[in-house]
Design a protein around this motif. Structure first.
Motif, PDB file in Angstrom:
ATOM      1  N   LYS A   8      44.668  53.401 -31.806  1.00  0.00           N
ATOM      2  CA  LYS A   8      45.022  52.981 -33.296  1.00  0.00           C
ATOM      3  C   LYS A   8      45.364  52.057 -33.213  1.00  0.00           C
ATOM      4  CE  LYS A   8      45.159  57.783 -36.195  1.00  0.00           C
ATOM      5  NZ  LYS A   8      45.499  57.993 -36.490  1.00  0.00           N
ATOM      6  N   TYR A   9      46.553  51.814 -32.258  1.00  0.00           N
ATOM      7  CA  TYR A   9      47.387  50.631 -32.284  1.00  0.00           C
ATOM      8  C   TYR A   9      45.860  49.271 -31.573  1.00  0.00           C
ATOM      9  CZ  TYR A   9      52.190  52.774 -32.022  1.00  0.00           C
ATOM     10  OH  TYR A   9      52.998  53.217 -32.648  1.00  0.00           O
ATOM     11  N   ILE A  10      45.382  49.792 -30.719  1.00  0.00           N
ATOM     12  CA  ILE A  10      44.220  48.419 -29.984  1.00  0.00           C
ATOM     13  C   ILE A  10      43.056  48.333 -31.432  1.00  0.00           C
ATOM     14  CG2 ILE A  10      42.440  48.681 -28.758  1.00  0.00           C
ATOM     15  CD1 ILE A  10      44.144  50.025 -26.989  1.00  0.00           C
ATOM     16  N   LEU A  11      42.897  49.273 -32.556  1.00  0.00           N
ATOM     17  CA  LEU A  11      42.751  48.732 -33.439  1.00  0.00           C
ATOM     18  C   LEU A  11      43.336  48.040 -34.406  1.00  0.00           C
ATOM     19  CD1 LEU A  11      39.506  48.923 -35.235  1.00  0.00           C
ATOM     20  CD2 LEU A  11      40.970  51.021 -36.520  1.00  0.00           C
ATOM     21  N   VAL A  12      44.137  48.063 -34.394  1.00  0.00           N
ATOM     22  CA  VAL A  12      45.338  47.105 -35.748  1.00  0.00           C
ATOM     23  C   VAL A  12      45.041  45.808 -35.516  1.00  0.00           C
ATOM     24  CG1 VAL A  12      46.986  46.655 -36.879  1.00  0.00           C
ATOM     25  CG2 VAL A  12      46.351  48.918 -36.913  1.00  0.00           C
ATOM     26  N   ALA A  13      45.451  45.797 -33.737  1.00  0.00           N
ATOM     27  CA  ALA A  13      45.748  44.236 -33.557  1.00  0.00           C
ATOM     28  C   ALA A  13      44.729  43.501 -33.113  1.00  0.00           C
ATOM     29  CB  ALA A  13      46.240  45.284 -31.539  1.00  0.00           C
ATOM     30  N   ALA A  14      43.512  44.646 -33.150  1.00  0.00           N
ATOM     31  CA  ALA A  14      42.179  44.004 -33.132  1.00  0.00           C
ATOM     32  C   ALA A  14      41.046  43.258 -34.335  1.00  0.00           C
ATOM     33  CB  ALA A  14      40.372  44.645 -32.796  1.00  0.00           C
ATOM     34  N   VAL A  15      42.051  44.239 -35.543  1.00  0.00           N
ATOM     35  CA  VAL A  15      41.842  43.625 -37.238  1.00  0.00           C
ATOM     36  C   VAL A  15      42.378  42.375 -36.683  1.00  0.00           C
ATOM     37  CG1 VAL A  15      42.052  44.178 -39.785  1.00  0.00           C
ATOM     38  CG2 VAL A  15      41.142  46.204 -38.158  1.00  0.00           C
ATOM     39  N   LEU A  16      43.188  42.397 -36.879  1.00  0.00           N
ATOM     40  CA  LEU A  16      44.444  41.014 -36.712  1.00  0.00           C
ATOM     41  C   LEU A  16      44.097  39.949 -36.059  1.00  0.00           C
ATOM     42  CD1 LEU A  16      47.604  42.993 -36.968  1.00  0.00           C
ATOM     43  CD2 LEU A  16      46.857  42.119 -38.938  1.00  0.00           C
ATOM     44  N   VAL A  17      43.686  39.762 -34.812  1.00  0.00           N
ATOM     45  CA  VAL A  17      43.532  39.194 -33.944  1.00  0.00           C
ATOM     46  C   VAL A  17      41.783  38.255 -35.382  1.00  0.00           C
ATOM     47  CG1 VAL A  17      41.713  38.231 -32.212  1.00  0.00           C
ATOM     48  CG2 VAL A  17      44.117  39.576 -32.555  1.00  0.00           C
ATOM     49  N   LEU A  18      40.547  39.971 -35.277  1.00  0.00           N
ATOM     50  CA  LEU A  18      39.612  39.088 -36.089  1.00  0.00           C
ATOM     51  C   LEU A  18      39.834  38.717 -37.735  1.00  0.00           C
ATOM     52  CD1 LEU A  18      37.226  41.606 -35.980  1.00  0.00           C
ATOM     53  CD2 LEU A  18      36.717  39.478 -34.791  1.00  0.00           C
ATOM     54  N   GLY A  19      41.005  39.017 -38.201  1.00  0.00           N
ATOM     55  CA  GLY A  19      41.339  38.632 -39.603  1.00  0.00           C
ATOM     56  C   GLY A  19      41.857  36.733 -39.782  1.00  0.00           C
ATOM     57  N   LEU A  20      42.320  36.713 -38.477  1.00  0.00           N
ATOM     58  CA  LEU A  20      43.251  34.757 -37.991  1.00  0.00           C
ATOM     59  C   LEU A  20      42.357  34.428 -37.561  1.00  0.00           C
ATOM     60  CD1 LEU A  20      46.044  35.353 -36.029  1.00  0.00           C
ATOM     61  CD2 LEU A  20      46.466  34.940 -38.419  1.00  0.00           C
ATOM     62  N   LEU A  21      40.841  34.978 -36.980  1.00  0.00           N
ATOM     63  CA  LEU A  21      40.138  33.782 -36.289  1.00  0.00           C
ATOM     64  C   LEU A  21      39.260  33.601 -37.430  1.00  0.00           C
ATOM     65  CD1 LEU A  21      38.365  32.907 -34.148  1.00  0.00           C
ATOM     66  CD2 LEU A  21      36.748  34.963 -34.180  1.00  0.00           C
ATOM     67  N   PHE A  22      39.097  34.413 -39.021  1.00  0.00           N
ATOM     68  CA  PHE A  22      37.827  34.182 -39.913  1.00  0.00           C
ATOM     69  C   PHE A  22      38.865  33.111 -41.049  1.00  0.00           C
ATOM     70  CE2 PHE A  22      35.419  37.820 -38.527  1.00  0.00           C
ATOM     71  CZ  PHE A  22      34.353  37.342 -38.761  1.00  0.00           C
ATOM     72  N   ALA A  23      40.526  33.256 -40.623  1.00  0.00           N
ATOM     73  CA  ALA A  23      41.208  32.434 -41.527  1.00  0.00           C
ATOM     74  C   ALA A  23      41.502  30.732 -40.872  1.00  0.00           C
ATOM     75  CB  ALA A  23      42.653  33.015 -42.179  1.00  0.00           C
ATOM     76  N   SER A  24      41.218  30.595 -39.731  1.00  0.00           N
ATOM     77  CA  SER A  24      41.406  29.652 -39.602  1.00  0.00           C
ATOM     78  C   SER A  24      41.062  27.903 -39.502  1.00  0.00           C
ATOM     79  CB  SER A  24      41.342  29.976 -38.129  1.00  0.00           C
ATOM     80  OG  SER A  24      39.431  29.972 -37.647  1.00  0.00           O
ATOM     81  N   PRO A  25      39.200  28.782 -40.445  1.00  0.00           N
ATOM     82  CA  PRO A  25      38.823  27.557 -41.043  1.00  0.00           C
ATOM     83  C   PRO A  25      40.255  26.999 -42.801  1.00  0.00           C
ATOM     84  CG  PRO A  25      37.932  28.088 -40.407  1.00  0.00           C
ATOM     85  CD  PRO A  25      39.010  29.222 -40.381  1.00  0.00           C
ATOM     86  N   ASN A  26      40.933  27.311 -43.122  1.00  0.00           N
ATOM     87  CA  ASN A  26      42.201  27.734 -44.216  1.00  0.00           C
ATOM     88  C   ASN A  26      42.994  27.119 -43.698  1.00  0.00           C
ATOM     89  OD1 ASN A  26      39.977  28.447 -46.060  1.00  0.00           O
ATOM     90  ND2 ASN A  26      41.191  30.870 -45.345  1.00  0.00           N
TER      91      ASN A  26
END
Length: 112
Positions: A8-26
């Motif tokens: 569950k910790y790994i899943l939360v960390a992966a979701v946060l990393v993907l969220g930052l990746l998708f938000a980076s153009p902003n």
């Protein structure tokens, strides 16, 4: 203290990393730009670049900079009204020679 399973910790960390990746153009700003290409698909030469620059200056259309990328001329503007004025000026004068495309470029490409 409350403990959760490791996955569950790994899943939360992966979701946060993907969220930052998708938000980076902003995180980067954008520039209105005009992409100019020849209708005969040939690359734009330096003399044609200078000709377009001088024509835009004669028409009193302010632009920030120009450069060529993959045989196309990119003209950067400070705002959208200047971009539209540049597009109209180029389309009116060079309608038989060039195609134009309004685009938005990211600030980070200035570092290249």
């Amino acid at each position: 203290m409350l403990e959760y399973a490791r996955w569950k910790y790994i899943l939360v960390a992966a979701v946060l990393v993907l969220g930052l990746l998708f938000a980076s153009p902003n995180f980067f700003g954008s520039d209105p730009a005009l992409q100019i290409a020849r209708k005969d698909h040939a690359a734009i030469a330096d003399d044609a670049k200078k000709e377009v620059e001088s024509y835009l200056k004669d028409q009193k259309v302010p632009f920030s900079r120009t450069y060529t990328d993959k045989g196309r001329l990119i003209v950067r503007f400070a705002n959208v009204p200047n971009q539209l004025a540049g597009s109209e000026a180029i389309n009116a004068h060079y309608k038989d020679t060039y195609w134009t495309c309004a685009a938005v470029c990211i600030f980070s490409t200035r570092l290249m």
